[in-house]
Design an enzyme around this catalytic site. Structure first.
Site, PDB file in Angstrom:
ATOM      1  N   THR A  12      31.991  38.768  36.689  1.00  0.00           N
ATOM      2  CA  THR A  12      32.826  37.624  36.304  1.00  0.00           C
ATOM      3  C   THR A  12      32.301  36.319  36.881  1.00  0.00           C
ATOM      4  O   THR A  12      32.333  35.279  36.214  1.00  0.00           O
ATOM      5  CB  THR A  12      34.277  37.851  36.768  1.00  0.00           C
ATOM      6  OG1 THR A  12      34.813  39.002  36.100  1.00  0.00           O
ATOM      7  CG2 THR A  12      35.147  36.644  36.452  1.00  0.00           C
ATOM      8  N   SER A  54      30.258  44.730  35.476  1.00  0.00           N
ATOM      9  CA  SER A  54      30.087  45.818  36.442  1.00  0.00           C
ATOM     10  C   SER A  54      30.528  47.171  35.900  1.00  0.00           C
ATOM     11  O   SER A  54      30.173  48.209  36.464  1.00  0.00           O
ATOM     12  CB  SER A  54      30.838  45.510  37.747  1.00  0.00           C
ATOM     13  OG  SER A  54      32.229  45.576  37.565  1.00  0.00           O
ATOM     14  N   THR A  85      33.770  42.769  39.885  1.00  0.00           N
ATOM     15  CA  THR A  85      34.741  43.385  40.789  1.00  0.00           C
ATOM     16  C   THR A  85      35.137  44.799  40.389  1.00  0.00           C
ATOM     17  O   THR A  85      35.569  45.580  41.243  1.00  0.00           O
ATOM     18  CB  THR A  85      36.019  42.525  40.872  1.00  0.00           C
ATOM     19  OG1 THR A  85      36.597  42.394  39.564  1.00  0.00           O
ATOM     20  CG2 THR A  85      35.707  41.141  41.434  1.00  0.00           C
ATOM     21  N   ASP A  86      35.000  45.166  39.121  1.00  0.00           N
ATOM     22  CA  ASP A  86      35.569  46.438  38.674  1.00  0.00           C
ATOM     23  C   ASP A  86      34.948  47.647  39.365  1.00  0.00           C
ATOM     24  O   ASP A  86      35.646  48.620  39.669  1.00  0.00           O
ATOM     25  CB  ASP A  86      35.437  46.587  37.153  1.00  0.00           C
ATOM     26  CG  ASP A  86      36.424  45.711  36.402  1.00  0.00           C
ATOM     27  OD1 ASP A  86      37.312  45.129  37.071  1.00  0.00           O
ATOM     28  OD2 ASP A  86      36.321  45.606  35.170  1.00  0.00           O
TER      29      ASP A  86
END
EC number: 3.5.1.1
Length: 331
Positions: A12, A54, A85-86
């Site tokens: 992101t 990710s 972040t995932d």
């Protein structure tokens, strides 16, 4: 002036709006240019690895990241890795195992809003990551929302909140407050011996969350699919059903076939303890390995890593009975 390497993988923080939604597009140099005022305090070099969401970062990318860090770390005081972040917690955990005794700080960060967004959290997260990268505290860390978390203790717990990550079953390695970056020295990783890149991974690992009434025959399917390891999120402190649908008998069968089975708790906080209840003791007798207070991300990646080094079940048990980088509390 500290010399740092900024490695970018997409996520992101490097995304821009497209006809199909947000997608990573900014290069490492564009990212560095956008935060030029921040990087002026450091001697920062940049390197592009990927421009990936990710969700698409998998074991092959983990190996590429680890090998890049192994090649570059002698030239820098610290390394910052930007990442979506995932799956960031999985990457942080597996790098903690693959980069044995890494002698500099390796800090992973990202953001919930793109760096170009006027309300982005990316600049603050990078500020914290750069500070940690200059700390001379070796190890793999995740920096987010003014917290620095051990790579093996980070879990993403929110989808949109800026406080997206928590340090589970372990205090943060450091926090940012009015006094600056404050360290919890007692939990920082202890490096013993020289650096070793241990980047062999076994991807034939399956994660299963138990539900009441689960059909035990699913283990037969995993056996036919040649899985080498299974991580099970059991109930509570370590419960598995054995009435009518006997999961424990099936577990014993696959353990006898040489498949390594690690059992943790579905509960996010506190530890599993299979000695408390009858169901847990039966599971231990079947030959499973306790995960104690490990996060799911740490248990899965540690099993991939362990099976990459050996296929011997007893050796895998020994690995899980060892606390390498703060991933497990054994007492």
């Amino acid at each position: 002036m500290n010399k740092l390497l900024l490695i970018t993988t997409g996520g992101t923080i490097a995304s821009e709006q497209t006809d199909e939604g947000l997608a990573p597009s900014l290069s490492s140099q564009q990212l560095a240019d956008f935060i030029g005022g921040l990087t002026a305090e450091y001697d920062v070099e940049v390197e592009d690895l990927f421009q990936l969401d990710s969700s698409n970062i998998q074991p092959e990318e983990w190996q590429c990241i680890a090998r890049t860090i192994a090649r570059e770390y002698p030239n820098y005081d610290g390394i910052v890795l930007t990442h979506g972040t995932d799956t960031m917690a999985y990457t942080a955990a597996v790098l903690s195992f693959m980069l044995r005794n890494v002698p500099i700080p390796v800090v992973i960060t990202g953001s919930q809003l793109p760096i170009r967004h006027p309300l982005t959290d990316g600049v603050e997260n990078l500020r914290c990551a750069f500070a940690m990268a200059c700390s001379k505290k070796p190890g793999v860390y995740l920096a987010f929302d003014r917290k620095v978390i051990l790579g093996t203790r980070a879990v993403k717990v929110r989808t949109t909140g800026f406080d997206a990550f928590e340090s589970v079953n372990c205090p943060p390695a450091a926090v940012v407050d009015a006094g600056g970056l404050k360290f919890n020295e007692s939990i920082l990783p202890k490096m013993e011996g020289g650096f070793v890149l241990e980047d062999r991974l076994c991807t034939d690992v399956f994660l299963m969350k138990l539900i009441p009434g689960l059909n035990p025959e699913i283990f037969d399917m995993l056996l036919k699919m040649n899985y080498k390891g299974i991580v099970i999120e059991a109930f509570g402190a370590g419960g598995l059903n054995f009435i009518r649908r006997d999961l424990i008998a099936q577990l014993q069968k696959i353990v006898e076939y040489g498949i390594s089975v690690v059992v943790c708790s579905q509960c996010l906080y506190e530890r599993s303890d299979f000695t408390i209840y009858q169901a847990g003791q039966k599971a231990l007798q079947s030959g499973v390995v306790q995960g104690f207070d490990m996060t799911t991300e740490a248990a899965v990646t540690k099993l991939m890593w362990a099976l990459g080094q050996t296929e011997k079940s007893e050796e895998v048990k020994r690995v899980f009975a060892t606390n390498f980088v703060g991933e497990i509390s054994l007492t």
